[in-house]
Design an enzyme around this catalytic site. Structure first.
Site, PDB file in Angstrom:
ATOM      1  N   PHE A   1     -53.916  57.027  36.903  1.00 60.40           N
ATOM      2  CA  PHE A   1     -55.177  56.602  36.284  1.00 60.40           C
ATOM      3  C   PHE A   1     -55.663  55.351  37.004  1.00 60.40           C
ATOM      4  O   PHE A   1     -54.971  54.326  37.029  1.00 60.40           O
ATOM      5  CB  PHE A   1     -54.986  56.336  34.788  1.00 60.40           C
TER       6      PHE A   1
ATOM      7  N   SER B   1     -50.620  53.911  35.303  1.00 59.09           N
ATOM      8  CA  SER B   1     -51.937  53.327  35.050  1.00 59.09           C
ATOM      9  C   SER B   1     -52.027  52.128  35.984  1.00 59.09           C
ATOM     10  O   SER B   1     -51.170  51.244  35.955  1.00 59.09           O
ATOM     11  CB  SER B   1     -52.017  52.902  33.567  1.00 59.09           C
ATOM     12  N   CYS B   2     -53.038  52.125  36.865  1.00 59.52           N
ATOM     13  CA  CYS B   2     -53.103  51.093  37.907  1.00 59.52           C
ATOM     14  C   CYS B   2     -53.245  49.713  37.267  1.00 59.52           C
ATOM     15  O   CYS B   2     -54.201  49.427  36.537  1.00 59.52           O
ATOM     16  CB  CYS B   2     -54.295  51.356  38.827  1.00 59.52           C
ATOM     17  N   VAL B   3     -52.292  48.834  37.598  1.00 61.12           N
ATOM     18  CA  VAL B   3     -52.203  47.540  36.905  1.00 61.12           C
ATOM     19  C   VAL B   3     -53.459  46.689  37.121  1.00 61.12           C
ATOM     20  O   VAL B   3     -53.988  46.104  36.170  1.00 61.12           O
ATOM     21  CB  VAL B   3     -50.915  46.775  37.322  1.00 61.12           C
TER      22      VAL B   3
ATOM     23  N   ALA C   1     -56.165  48.146  35.061  1.00 60.59           N
ATOM     24  CA  ALA C   1     -55.880  48.064  33.621  1.00 60.59           C
ATOM     25  C   ALA C   1     -56.090  46.642  33.096  1.00 60.59           C
ATOM     26  O   ALA C   1     -56.745  46.425  32.074  1.00 60.59           O
ATOM     27  CB  ALA C   1     -54.448  48.528  33.358  1.00 60.59           C
TER      28      ALA C   1
END
Lengths: 100, 128, 130, 130, 100, 128
Positions: C39, C77-79, C82
């Site tokens: 994501f 989930s791409c930090v 996010a």
């Protein structure tokens, strides 16, 4: 080496579809999804758009998106595929270019 | 976060096509971040500016005026990351009257045939 | 085949998340493997535990969680995406002194390196965006 | 003049939130009043307390909170938009059994009626979207 | 009764600007902001676009967005405004139509 | 949530112009919700479909096929809410080959001049 190009916008709204068409090569496949399916409804403008496709490019349209939008008469040049057909197209071509 | 290095497989050729103008949306920034990540993980990277994406190459951008980060300031870092293959689509420049504009960094101006070749020689192509 | 799927949009605001969900279901049904769900950009909103859709709407984040649990799909989930969008796990919530966290247990916060790694190890990569 | 400002997009993903912020600052500086700030659709993400921007980026949600506090601006985050996007206050978090809440204290969750009411009572209404 | 039309997209990308132009009336004002400012860069296509504006329509462009994008030569038909000018335009016209 | 009724001021004329095709984005839904809210609070409402927005009027939509809510199903409720002024832009229909299509609800097909008149007689215009 052949590519699947997936486009989710009609040409009336953005340059996305026209830019994709410009890079299509023989052996590639094109799949219209989401709002891109409006581009294969049977209208004068759409018929014009699809005239000069390169030879040996197969055109497909995702049926669930056509049904959702109430488009009943897609241009006959487009093969109707379900989700399973989408997966199959991805597997059959070396890479997938998602134009959005 | 531990980044699992992808060293254990031979490098792939990844092409990133950046198609949006800067500042209206954050996709150009997201594309640049992907290019940098691919380079850090030793992939062969092609970075292509196409359609409204060529606007990112305009000189003299002052995004501080709209509280935004300067995208073109990062272009200088590309060569440090080993990203040498940077291209701009000729037709997109032409359509926007930029064919003779001074650009923010040296790019290889390419035509359709060259773009198609790039795509053919790529293992994967991302378009943002 | 092993397929990596990348999602760039939030659920409901654009159709892409729902299309990606259907694609993954069809791929798994056909016997393919999902090497990694990544994501990115606005797509991280799919990994929020706080979204409450209207009753007559498909709960897309919940559908992702069910699919991931059922098939044990590696999910990132791409930090950087996010953090910017207010999707935090407990560790990041503590680090940035926020009093709440909302990352789904089925996703891990990690960097773009995981996408590059997935691209190197998958047969196919498919992006869904808007 | 009394101006109502409506924001339809999330911070950073589109420029509209930053433009709306500058517009409000300029309007207040010129001596006008902001009758109501109404965050609708993806705009509700401006009212999350969990967003953590990169250091060199303008913290747009924090800038909104500061402006709202400084000028006491009546601020609404549309409840149906917010629920769907995972922006909850304590009351909604309890109602939907979510373990966290992330609505800024400077915003109130309320319905579209507040936008209609603001339209009826403002001299001008300006929308920012993408 | 006059309106301020605010547009944040260039005509190359979507129908938004063309639809706005279609509804402009004498006495109205047009303000280009964000990506809309690309539509007033000095190019052949843009000059064509602005030829048939209704009489007595004033055109404005938000300077911070021009500067951010490095556009130095906007078409002279466009008055440059800062944020304060944007506010002033909103107050001077009865209603603001935001096209996005 | 207590909704402060706007009863204490005479009703205003609000025009909502819905410009996007259904299902690709959620803006059409957001516009419909605003129309309903305006009607509930006794405003005079004009509901206009323009550009790709006219696609929302197509008959036979089956959004369950893509797990989406059926937008056109709610058009029936409009008259219950007292929303009688529903318009479709003729040029937009023409550009999309829909000038003779059966539509999901009765609409007043209008030209540019009529749309300009609607805007002039509105206190506020929202475009989603």
């Amino acid at each position: 080496m052949s590519a699947l190009h997936v486009v989710n916008k009609p040409q009336s709204r953005s340059q996305t579809l026209r830019s994709c068409l410009r890079l299509l090569q023989p052996g590639d496949a094109l799949l219209l999804i989401e709002d891109g399916v409006y581009a294969c409804a049977d209208t004068g403008e759409n018929r014009l758009l699809w005239q000069n496709l390169p030879a040996d490019v197969s055109c497909h349209v995702l049926q669930p998106d056509l049904d959702a939008r109430g488009i009943t008469l897609p241009l006959t040049a487009f093969a109707l595929v379900e989700d399973a057909g989408f997966v199959d197209l991805v597997c059959r071509h070396d890479k997938t270019l998602s134009w959005f | 976060m531990t980044e699992e290095a992808s060293g254990n497989s031979e490098p792939r050729t990844l092409t990133f096509i950046s198609r949006r103008s800067p500042y209206g949306e954050d996709y150009p920034r997201a594309c640049l971040d992907m290019v940098m990540a691919a380079a850090v993980f030793d992939q062969t990277v092609n970075y292509v500016f196409m359609d409204d994406g060529v606007y990112q190459l305009l000189n003299g951008q002052q995004p501080a005026r709209i509280h935004a980060k300067d995208l073109s300031a990062h272009f200088g870092a590309l060569s440090l990351y080993g990203v040498e293959n940077v291209f701009a689509d000729h037709q997109s420049l032409l359509e926007r009257g930029l064919e003779n504009a001074a650009l923010a960094m040296p790019v290889d101006v390419v035509d359709n045939a060259r773009l198609q070749q790039l795509i053919n020689h790529s293992d994967q192509v991302f378009l943002l | 085949m092993n397929i990596t799927v990348v999602i760039h949009t939030a659920p409901w605001s654009h159709q892409a998340s729902a299309t990606a969900l259907r694609f993954c279901e069809a791929a798994l049904q056909a016997g393919h493997g999902i090497y990694r769900l990544f994501f990115y950009y606005d797509g991280v909103h799919n990994t929020s535990t706080l979204a409450v859709p209207a009753q007559d709407e498909l709960d897309i984040p919940a559908a992702w969680r069910a699919l991931i649990e059922q098939h044990g799909i590696d999910t990132v989930s791409c930090v950087s995406s996010a953090l910017k969008r207010g999707i935090l796990n407990d560790q990041e919530a503590r680090r940035y002194e926020r009093e709440a966290s909302n990352l789904a247990a089925t996703a891990e916060l990690s960097g773009l390196g995981q996408l590059i790694e997935a691209t190197a190890h998958s047969d196919r990569v498919v992006n869904f965006g808007a």
